[in-house]
Design an enzyme around this catalytic site. Structure first.
Site, PDB file in Angstrom:
ATOM      1  N   SER A  91      -7.217   2.602   4.495  1.00 13.15           N
ATOM      2  CA  SER A  91      -7.081   4.027   4.804  1.00 13.15           C
ATOM      3  C   SER A  91      -7.780   4.326   6.123  1.00 13.15           C
ATOM      4  CB  SER A  91      -7.625   4.871   3.646  1.00 13.15           C
ATOM      5  OG  SER A  91      -7.043   6.149   3.657  1.00 13.15           O
TER       6      SER A  91
ATOM      7  N   LYS B  16      -0.855   6.925  -2.612  1.00 10.94           N
ATOM      8  CA  LYS B  16      -2.180   7.441  -2.253  1.00 10.94           C
ATOM      9  C   LYS B  16      -2.868   7.956  -3.507  1.00 10.94           C
ATOM     10  CE  LYS B  16      -5.039   7.751   1.079  1.00 10.94           C
ATOM     11  NZ  LYS B  16      -5.455   6.522   1.748  1.00 10.94           N
TER      12      LYS B  16
END
Length: 589
Positions: free
Chosen positions: A388, A191
């Site tokens: 995402s 991430k």
């Protein structure tokens, strides 16, 4: 005095009447433009469609009423309009070919370029021809133009051909100079979005995934050009490594990247030759805007809604903090409910192009998507990005299509919390004295950073959000949580790789998704209808008188490519705490 008041009143009344008349004429003009834009228009026999590649490419075209009224032209083109125009040109017997006029053209993604290129190749399957011309070709426009039967270039022109890079902007050291640091809670080793504000170099997992997806995109580009121009992949890579853009123009003909060098005025003769008309005959041209008024083939049968969702994922008021088009959960949920309850709509295609945003907003849309899916088929068509928060929204669909170069996945979340206490206390000399009733009464105060115990609570909160996201993916994709975890951790995948790990069901574009929706709804005859409705002229007019529009335009002009990251930094403390998004500033060049 009476005469003065009388003449003053008469002047004011006259000005008011004049204003009303001008406004009335303006409204009549706008209504006339709208009416004319909705009428169908015939295409002259033996015509050529002109595809002008200039300005910017957006996911969906949006009519700028004020620009049209003032006689201006918008510099952006909708991918939807371009694909529809190419499709209509293929089906229209009066259109014999397409002329691509390459200019300064900036697309939102290579996936969008890939969709256009696929449409152009499909156009050629009908037996029609394509000619392209450019004074110079950018790498993106050449990728499109390479499908042409004849690729023409100015004798003093060039082709940008240098490969693909991803530039990561890192602001940690800059913020430190001002006494600002960003506290981070995140889940997912891949991430990478927070690294812009929290790191002075990109992490190894991030370097790994960036390397994978830019190489994958470049392989698709080189493969496409290689097949169209009959140049080996190895040779095209050699051209990129030698900065062929600075080569002698005649060498572009020698190395088969271009068929012929001609000046602008000589292009007409080539097009006339393709149309089989005399040199003194006029060319019947149809523009992209003209094609919007040309009747298409599918206008009967049951309705399939194509719902466009693109931009940052936001929730209500926080949408005002995002720049450009947004996916506002409060509006999208209402729209999906209306589509669910509309008996005339037999299936829905979610056309999505987003790197995500608010995890909370994504969860609300996921819930609405699930309710919609329970009543009618829902197929997802991914554009440049559906990652995402964008993947969070998509994963519940009955069937998911992605382009080979779509960026997707990135199943992970984070929370960023700016700490400006050093700026206030050390740089500016501000002092704080606390009087509180409970242990955490000053939690979130600008006077100090979070302590270790507070960060542990935040990390648990973020972990809970990640587990929810992961469970949503597991439910939607019919996978175990353990299977999802192996491909999650915020990892960004190309569409072609996402297919192998079951994050998407097939590679394809919007037309493929519409066909699949019709199949799932068991429809023999169908047509698609775009949602949501474009903004009305009243809303657009009100926006024109908003001072923030002027300020935003000036800020964009001054900051250029740095505008987005600095605006995000300014509003970070007002964003939703949990974010599910790709890097704030993702630039693939």
């Amino acid at each position: 005095m009476k005469d003065f008041l009388k003449y003053t009143a008469a002047t004011i009344v006259g000005l008011l009447i004049f204003t009303i008349i001008i406004a009335a004429f303006g409204m009549m003009s706008i209504v006339g433009m709208i009416a004319s834009g909705s009428s169908t228009a015939p295409v002259a026999d033996n015509s050529v469609m002109v595809l002008s590649l200039s300005g910017t490419l957006e996911e969906r075209s949006e009519t700028d009423i004020m620009s049209s009224f003032m006689g201006g032209n918008t510099s952006s083109t909708g991918l939807d309009d371009m694909l529809n125009a190419i499709k209509k040109a293929k089906e229209n017997d009066n259109i014999k070919g397409i002329y691509i006029e390459a200019g300064a053209f900036s697309a939102d993604s290579y996936a969008s370029l890939q969709a256009i290129r696929k449409a152009l190749l499909d156009f050629k399957k009908s037996g029609k021809w394509i000619v392209s011309y450019g004074d110079t070709y950018t790498q993106g426009t050449y990728y499109l133009a390479s499908v042409a039967d004849k690729v023409l270039m100015n004798p003093q022109g060039a082709i940008e051909w240098h490969g693909i890079a991803s530039q990561q902007m890192l602001l940690k050291d800059l913020l430190a100079k001002f006494g600002i640091k960003v506290q981070l809670a995140k889940v997912g080793s891949y991430k990478s979005a927070p690294e812009m504000f929290t790191a002075d170099q990109i992490s190894e997992p991030n370097r790994e995934q960036i390397t994978a997806y830019i190489n994958g995109i470049w392989e698709n580009v080189v493969k496409g050009v290689s097949e169209s121009r009959k140049i080996s992949v190895e040779q095209l890579n050699q051209y990129a490594d030698s900065l062929v853009m600075f080569d002698q123009p005649q060498n572009f003909v020698k190395n088969k990247m271009v068929d012929k060098l001609v000046y602008t005025d000589e292009v007409k003769d080539v097009v006339k030759e393709m149309l089989k008309i005399g040199k003194d005959d006029n060319i019947n041209k149809v523009s992209l805007s003209d094609m919007a008024n040309v009747k298409g083939s599918r206008n009967e049968g049951e309705a399939i809604a194509v719902y466009y969702a693109y931009g940052d994922v936001v929730d209500g008021a926080t949408g005002a903090l995002s720049q450009g088009h947004t996916i506002d959960a409060q509006k999208v949920c209402k729209d999906l409910e209306q589509l669910m309850n509309d008996d005339d709509v037999k299936a829905v295609v979610l056309r999505i192009n987003t790197g995500g945003g608010s995890a909370y907003a994504s969860e609300q849309i996921w819930h609405s998507m699930k309710q919609l899916k329970a009543k009618k088929p829902v197929v997802v068509s991914m554009g440049g990005m559906a990652a995402s928060g964008g993947y969070y929204i998509s994963c519940i669909g009955n069937y998911i299509y992605a382009e080979p170069t779509t960026l997707t996945g990135s199943i992970g979340i984070f929370g960023m919390f700016p700490d400006a206490s050093q700026l206030l206390t050390e740089k500016l000399g501000v002092k704080f004295e606390e009087i509180k009733t409970n242990k955490f009464s000053t939690f979130g105060s600008m006077s100090r950073p979070f302590n270790e115990e507070e960060m542990s609570y935040l990390n648990k909160y973020i972990q809970r959000g990640y587990e929810l996201f992961r469970s949503r993916v597991a439910e939607g994709r019919k996978m175990s949580v353990e299977e999802v975890e192996k491909i999650a951790q915020g990892h960004v995948w190309l569409g072609q790789d996402a297919l192998k790990i079951k994050l998407v069901d097939a590679l394809g574009g919007l037309d493929d998704a519409i066909k699949k929706a019709a199949e799932l709804a068991k429809l023999d005859k169908y047509h698609s209808v775009a949602y949501p409705e474009p903004e009305g002229w009243e809303t657009q007019l009100m926006k024109q008188f908003n001072d923030n529009n002027y300020i935003e335009a000036q800020a964009r002009l001054v900051l250029g490519e740095y505008y987005e990251p600095f605006m995000l930094l300014r509003t970070m403390d007002q964003q939703n705490a949990i974010q599910a998004r790709l890097p704030f500033y993702l630039k693939v060049k």
